[in-house]
Design a protein around this motif. Structure first.
Motif, mmCIF file in Angstrom:
data_model
loop_
_atom_site.group_PDB
_atom_site.id
_atom_site.type_symbol
_atom_site.label_atom_id
_atom_site.label_comp_id
_atom_site.label_asym_id
_atom_site.label_seq_id
_atom_site.Cartn_x
_atom_site.Cartn_y
_atom_site.Cartn_z
ATOM 1 N N GLY A 60 52.799 -7.508 -24.602
ATOM 2 C CA GLY A 60 52.143 -8.367 -25.235
ATOM 3 C C GLY A 60 51.134 -7.416 -26.333
ATOM 4 O O GLY A 60 51.237 -6.263 -26.492
ATOM 5 N N LEU A 61 50.200 -8.388 -26.973
ATOM 6 C CA LEU A 61 49.096 -7.545 -27.664
ATOM 7 C C LEU A 61 47.927 -7.833 -26.930
ATOM 8 O O LEU A 61 47.676 -8.835 -26.344
ATOM 9 C CB LEU A 61 49.268 -8.662 -29.101
ATOM 10 N N VAL A 62 47.242 -6.681 -26.941
ATOM 11 C CA VAL A 62 45.880 -6.535 -26.142
ATOM 12 C C VAL A 62 44.940 -5.605 -27.337
ATOM 13 O O VAL A 62 45.328 -4.699 -27.886
ATOM 14 C CB VAL A 62 46.343 -5.825 -24.994
ATOM 15 N N HIS A 63 43.549 -6.045 -27.121
ATOM 16 C CA HIS A 63 42.636 -5.002 -27.302
ATOM 17 C C HIS A 63 42.452 -3.673 -26.634
ATOM 18 O O HIS A 63 42.726 -3.636 -25.602
ATOM 19 C CB HIS A 63 41.468 -5.453 -27.725
ATOM 20 N N ALA A 64 42.177 -2.638 -27.300
ATOM 21 C CA ALA A 64 41.714 -1.553 -26.869
ATOM 22 C C ALA A 64 40.921 -1.660 -25.674
ATOM 23 O O ALA A 64 39.934 -2.320 -26.031
ATOM 24 C CB ALA A 64 41.076 -0.285 -27.893
ATOM 25 N N GLY A 65 40.799 -0.965 -24.675
ATOM 26 C CA GLY A 65 40.317 -1.237 -23.270
ATOM 27 C C GLY A 65 41.028 -2.138 -22.459
ATOM 28 O O GLY A 65 40.344 -2.269 -21.187
ATOM 29 N N GLY A 66 41.708 -3.074 -22.925
ATOM 30 C CA GLY A 66 42.409 -3.933 -22.036
ATOM 31 C C GLY A 66 43.433 -3.508 -21.034
ATOM 32 O O GLY A 66 43.511 -2.550 -20.915
ATOM 33 N N SER A 67 44.086 -4.601 -20.506
ATOM 34 C CA SER A 67 45.058 -4.269 -19.412
ATOM 35 C C SER A 67 46.207 -4.994 -19.503
ATOM 36 O O SER A 67 46.406 -6.505 -20.326
ATOM 37 C CB SER A 67 44.375 -4.479 -18.064
ATOM 38 N N LEU A 68 47.267 -4.581 -19.180
ATOM 39 C CA LEU A 68 48.618 -5.428 -19.071
ATOM 40 C C LEU A 68 49.230 -4.825 -17.724
ATOM 41 O O LEU A 68 49.077 -3.706 -17.495
ATOM 42 C CB LEU A 68 49.628 -5.250 -20.390
ATOM 43 N N THR A 69 50.085 -5.474 -17.329
ATOM 44 C CA THR A 69 51.064 -5.269 -16.165
ATOM 45 C C THR A 69 52.506 -5.469 -16.438
ATOM 46 O O THR A 69 52.730 -6.628 -16.854
ATOM 47 C CB THR A 69 50.636 -6.141 -14.973
ATOM 48 N N LEU A 70 53.390 -4.623 -16.658
ATOM 49 C CA LEU A 70 54.762 -4.715 -17.007
ATOM 50 C C LEU A 70 55.370 -5.004 -15.648
ATOM 51 O O LEU A 70 55.138 -4.290 -14.510
ATOM 52 C CB LEU A 70 55.194 -3.480 -17.854
#
Length: 125
Positions: A9-19
């Motif tokens: 997805g789209l996230v701002h710098a400093g953010g998190s994602l889990t694939l």
């Protein structure tokens, strides 16, 4: 053997994602699993890889301390938790499986026996 990634997805710098990488046709405990990525205009590179059976994990230097690879034997699924994301983490992320090149293969090779279709991660500045 089929690997299906999700969670991009789209996230701002400093953010998190889990694939997540759902695996069918083979037990994740019987292979080495890795995450790779291809940034725009660049070659595919390894990110993280591990053996769920042995428990060893390997990361490329650029993601050490920010990314964590893990797996669920019950779900036969491998995860890549990504924290403190940076714009340079942008790319298509693929999971892959093989059992010939060794557990840490993602740190020196970008080949595998089985690949997923990829999921896109975009990190905005």
């Amino acid at each position: 053997v089929q690997l299906v990634e999700s969670g991009g997805g789209l996230v701002h710098a400093g953010g998190s994602l889990t694939l997540a990488c759902a695996v069918t046709g083979i037990d994740i405990g019987d292979v080495y699993i890795g995450w790779f990525r291809r940034a725009p205009g660049q070659d595919r590179e390894g990110v993280a890889c591990f053996s769920s059976t042995i428990g060893r994990k390997y990361y490329v230097r650029s993601v050490q301390g920010r990314f964590t690879i893990s797996g669920s034997s019950a779900k036969n699924t491998v995860y890549l938790e990504m924290n403190d994301l940076k714009p340079e983490d942008t790319g298509v992320y693929y999971c892959a499986a093989q059992n010939v090149l060794g557990i840490n293969w993602c740190t020196w090779s970008n080949t595998a026996d089985h690949w997923g279709q990829g999921t896109t991660v975009t990190v905005s500045a």
